[in-house]
Design a protein around this motif. Sequence first.
Motif, PDB file in Angstrom:
ATOM      1  N   ILE A   1      14.097  -3.709   3.087  1.00 23.70           N
ATOM      2  CA  ILE A   1      13.169  -2.773   3.714  1.00 23.70           C
ATOM      3  C   ILE A   1      13.456  -1.345   3.240  1.00 23.70           C
ATOM      4  O   ILE A   1      12.527  -0.581   2.943  1.00 23.70           O
ATOM      5  N   GLU A   2      14.729  -0.998   3.142  1.00 20.39           N
ATOM      6  CA  GLU A   2      15.093   0.335   2.669  1.00 20.39           C
ATOM      7  C   GLU A   2      14.623   0.547   1.229  1.00 20.39           C
ATOM      8  O   GLU A   2      14.084   1.608   0.887  1.00 20.39           O
ATOM      9  N   ALA A   3      14.806  -0.448   0.368  1.00 13.55           N
ATOM     10  CA  ALA A   3      14.366  -0.332  -1.027  1.00 13.55           C
ATOM     11  C   ALA A   3      12.844  -0.190  -1.106  1.00 13.55           C
ATOM     12  O   ALA A   3      12.333   0.647  -1.879  1.00 13.55           O
ATOM     13  N   ALA A   4      12.124  -0.964  -0.310  1.00 17.19           N
ATOM     14  CA  ALA A   4      10.658  -0.863  -0.301  1.00 17.19           C
ATOM     15  C   ALA A   4      10.213   0.500   0.215  1.00 17.19           C
ATOM     16  O   ALA A   4       9.258   1.097  -0.315  1.00 17.19           O
ATOM     17  N   THR A   5      10.911   1.006   1.206  1.00 17.97           N
ATOM     18  CA  THR A   5      10.573   2.321   1.758  1.00 17.97           C
ATOM     19  C   THR A   5      10.864   3.422   0.743  1.00 17.97           C
ATOM     20  O   THR A   5      10.069   4.357   0.584  1.00 17.97           O
ATOM     21  N   ALA A   6      11.979   3.320   0.034  1.00 15.17           N
ATOM     22  CA  ALA A   6      12.311   4.317  -0.994  1.00 15.17           C
ATOM     23  C   ALA A   6      11.246   4.316  -2.091  1.00 15.17           C
ATOM     24  O   ALA A   6      10.823   5.388  -2.563  1.00 15.17           O
ATOM     25  N   ALA A   7      10.799   3.141  -2.502  1.00 16.27           N
ATOM     26  CA  ALA A   7       9.740   3.052  -3.518  1.00 16.27           C
ATOM     27  C   ALA A   7       8.438   3.650  -2.986  1.00 16.27           C
ATOM     28  O   ALA A   7       7.721   4.354  -3.713  1.00 16.27           O
ATOM     29  N   HIS A   8       8.144   3.384  -1.734  1.00 14.23           N
ATOM     30  CA  HIS A   8       6.951   3.948  -1.093  1.00 14.23           C
ATOM     31  C   HIS A   8       7.021   5.476  -1.094  1.00 14.23           C
ATOM     32  O   HIS A   8       6.054   6.147  -1.453  1.00 14.23           O
ATOM     33  N   LEU A   9       8.169   6.020  -0.710  1.00 13.25           N
ATOM     34  CA  LEU A   9       8.336   7.473  -0.685  1.00 13.25           C
ATOM     35  C   LEU A   9       8.192   8.071  -2.087  1.00 13.25           C
ATOM     36  O   LEU A   9       7.583   9.131  -2.249  1.00 13.25           O
ATOM     37  N   ALA A  10       8.731   7.399  -3.070  1.00 14.34           N
ATOM     38  CA  ALA A  10       8.650   7.901  -4.444  1.00 14.34           C
ATOM     39  C   ALA A  10       7.208   8.014  -4.919  1.00 14.34           C
ATOM     40  O   ALA A  10       6.888   8.879  -5.745  1.00 14.34           O
TER      41      ALA A  10
END
Length: 183
Positions: free
Chosen positions: A24-33
């Motif tokens: 979830i953290e990795a998906a959120t980081a990609a979303h933020l990017a």
Amino acid sequence: VGRRTFFRYFRSKDDVIFPDHERIEAATAAHLAALEDVPPVRAICSGAKLIFRTYVDDSAVSVQRYGLSRSVPALRDREIASISRYNRLFSRYLRQRLGEEHGVRLYADVVAAAVVAAHNEVLRAWLLAGGAGDPLPALDRALAWVAERFEQAGPVPDVEQDDVVVAVFRAGAPMDDVLERIS
């Protein structure tokens, strides 16, 4: 499932209970990017909404997990520690977007904490209601409230980072306990 097979998929028995926070953290980081054209506070609010949806998408499991973690202090502590990763993710994102000038670190930490607190408050209310209804409008209102407070404020220019402590305590905590923990 054999013990060896189980531990190929999970580091511990507790990992079965909790969401895959790393994914979830990795998906959120990609979303933020991908949100570089969105104002930074609104971007982390969008990230919080993405995280929130992971709970809503499987409401029955989320409600059961919440009930279990509320009744077992070690599980509750672990969930709190796991969730703090989102606070750090949002704070890092804000610092990257806003720079490292004086006051940005404090601003980033406070805004990230406020977004996570709004997320958790709405999530907790929805879970206590047994996962009934659509909690997304309440989340949107809570995150909009946070964004409105912090978007225009910006970093605090004249505050020394070492001179500030931000603490969060449950409402109704005895003042003696709060003072003891702060000291």
